[in-house]
Design an enzyme around this catalytic site. Structure first.
Site, PDB file in Angstrom:
ATOM      1  N   ASN A  50       0.793  -1.225   0.000  1.00 28.44           N
ATOM      2  CA  ASN A  50       0.000   0.000   0.000  1.00 28.44           C
ATOM      3  C   ASN A  50       0.824   1.274   0.000  1.00 28.44           C
ATOM      4  O   ASN A  50       0.320   2.332  -0.340  1.00 28.44           O
ATOM      5  CB  ASN A  50      -0.941   0.016   1.214  1.00 28.44           C
ATOM      6  CG  ASN A  50      -0.238  -0.327   2.499  1.00 28.44           C
ATOM      7  OD1 ASN A  50       0.399  -1.371   2.615  1.00 28.44           O
ATOM      8  ND2 ASN A  50      -0.324   0.553   3.471  1.00 28.44           N
ATOM      9  N   GLN A 100      -5.116  -3.647  -1.577  1.00 21.56           N
ATOM     10  CA  GLN A 100      -4.703  -2.637  -2.566  1.00 21.56           C
ATOM     11  C   GLN A 100      -4.734  -3.188  -3.983  1.00 21.56           C
ATOM     12  O   GLN A 100      -4.929  -2.449  -4.942  1.00 21.56           O
ATOM     13  CB  GLN A 100      -3.295  -2.121  -2.259  1.00 21.56           C
ATOM     14  CG  GLN A 100      -3.199  -1.254  -1.030  1.00 21.56           C
ATOM     15  CD  GLN A 100      -3.950   0.071  -1.155  1.00 21.56           C
ATOM     16  OE1 GLN A 100      -4.222   0.569  -2.243  1.00 21.56           O
ATOM     17  NE2 GLN A 100      -4.298   0.647  -0.027  1.00 21.56           N
ATOM     18  N   HIS A 159     -13.882  -0.174   0.524  1.00 19.10           N
ATOM     19  CA  HIS A 159     -13.662   1.269   0.316  1.00 19.10           C
ATOM     20  C   HIS A 159     -12.417   1.588  -0.520  1.00 19.10           C
ATOM     21  O   HIS A 159     -12.129   2.752  -0.796  1.00 19.10           O
ATOM     22  CB  HIS A 159     -13.657   2.035   1.648  1.00 19.10           C
ATOM     23  CG  HIS A 159     -12.410   1.924   2.464  1.00 19.10           C
ATOM     24  ND1 HIS A 159     -11.482   2.934   2.528  1.00 19.10           N
ATOM     25  CD2 HIS A 159     -11.943   0.938   3.262  1.00 19.10           C
ATOM     26  CE1 HIS A 159     -10.499   2.564   3.350  1.00 19.10           C
ATOM     27  NE2 HIS A 159     -10.759   1.354   3.802  1.00 19.10           N
ATOM     28  N   THR A 183     -25.981  -9.797  12.354  1.00 19.35           N
ATOM     29  CA  THR A 183     -26.910  -9.596  11.235  1.00 19.35           C
ATOM     30  C   THR A 183     -26.155  -9.021  10.049  1.00 19.35           C
ATOM     31  O   THR A 183     -25.405  -8.052  10.182  1.00 19.35           O
ATOM     32  CB  THR A 183     -28.056  -8.654  11.677  1.00 19.35           C
ATOM     33  OG1 THR A 183     -28.697  -9.252  12.789  1.00 19.35           O
ATOM     34  CG2 THR A 183     -29.050  -8.437  10.545  1.00 19.35           C
ATOM     35  N   CYS A 222      -2.220   5.495   7.545  1.00 19.05           N
ATOM     36  CA  CYS A 222      -2.107   5.069   8.947  1.00 19.05           C
ATOM     37  C   CYS A 222      -0.913   5.724   9.614  1.00 19.05           C
ATOM     38  O   CYS A 222      -0.925   6.008  10.803  1.00 19.05           O
ATOM     39  CB  CYS A 222      -1.933   3.557   9.050  1.00 19.05           C
ATOM     40  SG  CYS A 222      -2.852   2.669   7.841  1.00 19.05           S
TER      41      CYS A 222
END
Ligand code: PLP
Length: 381
Positions: free
Chosen positions: A149, A177, A199, A235, A322
């Site tokens: 990444n 990635q 995402h 769920t 990060c």
């Protein structure tokens, strides 16, 4: 604004949001309910599972929907390691994402696993010979990422997985990635487990999927109602599963853009190297993701460059998202042999399938301006 931080996150595809919408509104049923509303939600969930499975070249029953890359990686690593009675030895590499590193650290701390960390060279590559030497009869799991990444280096996953299988170890790959750019057919890769995150490929944050081969035992992280074949209770998030399946369909239609972005990336790298001759491209020069170009600019702070670029409306990241905000140099670059000071100068540009050549040209010029601006004011001491 020119957004070139798609490796951190990328916008949700319009089609994915539209496909998800009914499952958040009028079709809000719980897939486990036995009435018609629940039944329809269950059917949508299974259709989404089959679509993700078709993309990865596996069966629907081998897909577990998760809340994203971090959860999927934790599930694959901890779940496979704890459910597999072979032994307590894991092989990985120090350039993996923190989700991998911390999952392994957890197994070492709480379950007495041993780990062999493979070294990487200056371009972020691991050696097949070193993996071969590291493998043992009690190796339970090898986990190595498909593409890095921060620097974009791509690992030869099918060859690495084949080596792991020679001693009977399971092989997991973090494809978070890679998934938007490289073929992730699990049969061709020969992996036992593979993780993707929504995402990074046009689905919402909090969506994702992990493939776990056939009947390979996996210890769940979440205990409860036994959803996802007992491997991930809770769920199911039908809407996000539908969005993920739709984002994957959109991706498949954009395949032709991959070669265009690859060429645009190479042109961009050339422009940066012309305009900023001191810039050092990180990662492997050719075995790299089409979507990432990351540089170190000796003597200049990556964080200061990022701010100067932002003033010029070019949005990038310094190292990885990060690591941003922390003063620590990138663990990836330091593992690759960069000294801490040079690692702190890293700046990452990452692209989407829609990024244009004109945007990249503007970004290269903005970087040259930013380097000039930072050079005068904010050199690393
Ligand atoms: N693995 C890699 C290589 C990543 O780049 C990321 C996110 O940046 C993750 C795992 C974590 O994924 P998520 O943000 O979906 O938890």
């Amino acid at each position: 604004m020119i957004y070139l931080d798609h490796a951190a996150t990328t916008p949700v595809a319009k089609e994915a949001l539209q496909a998800a919408w009914p499952w958040l509104t009028e079709e809000f049923g719980n897939p486990s309910s036995t009435h018609e509303l629940g039944h329809r939600a269950g059917m949508a969930l299974e259709a989404a599972r089959d679509a993700v499975a078709a993309w990865l070249g596996c069966r629907g029953s081998e897909i577990i929907f998760t809340s994203g890359g971090t959860e999927g990686i934790n599930l694959a690593i901890e779940g496979l390691a704890l459910a597999n009675p072979r032994g307590r030895h894991i092989v990985s590499s120090p350039t993996e994402h923190e989700a991998v590193l911390q999952s392994i650290e957890y197994l070492v701390r709480h379950h007495k696993f041993e780990v062999t960390w493979l070294s990487v060279d200056l371009q972020g590559c691991i050696s097949l010979a070193e993996l071969k030497t590291a493998l043992r009869l009690d190796t339970t799991l090898v986990t190595l990422m498909m593409a890095n990444n921060e620097v974009g280096t791509v690992h030869p996953i099918s060859r690495l997985a084949a080596l792991a299988h020679e001693v009977g170890a399971a092989f997991h790959t973090d494809a978070v990635q890679a998934a938007a750019w490289l073929d992730c057919n699990v049969a061709q890769l020969g992996v036992d487990a593979l993780t993707v995150s929504g995402h990074k490929l046009g689905a919402p944050k909090g969506s994702g999927a992990t493939y776990i081969r056939g009947r390979l035992a996996v210890e769940p992280l979440l205990h409860g109602g036994g959803q996802e074949n007992g491997r991930r209770s809770g769920t199911e998030n039908v809407a996000w599963a539908v969005a993920l399946a739709t984002a994957v369909e959109v991706l498949t239609k954009q395949k032709a853009e991959v070669a265009r972005i690859e060429a645009a990336r190479d042109r961009f790298i050339g422009q940066v190297q012309d305009l900023v001759p001191t810039a050092i491209l990180t990662g492997h020069p050719s075995n790299r993701l089409p979507s990432i170009a990351s540089f170190c600019v000796p003597g200049l702070s990556g964080e200061a460059l990022l701010l100067e670029l932002e003033r010029r409306e070019v949005i990038v990241s310094s190292g990885s998202a990060c690591a941003a905000g922390s003063d620590e140099p990138s663990h990836v670059l330091t593992a690759m042999g960069f000294d801490a000071e040079l690692a702190q100068t890293a700046i990452r540009f990452s692209f989407s399938h829609h990024t244009t050549e004109a945007e990249l040209e503007t970004a290269a010029c903005a970087l040259a301006d930013a380097v000039a601006a930072v050079g005068g004011t904010d050199k690393i001491a």
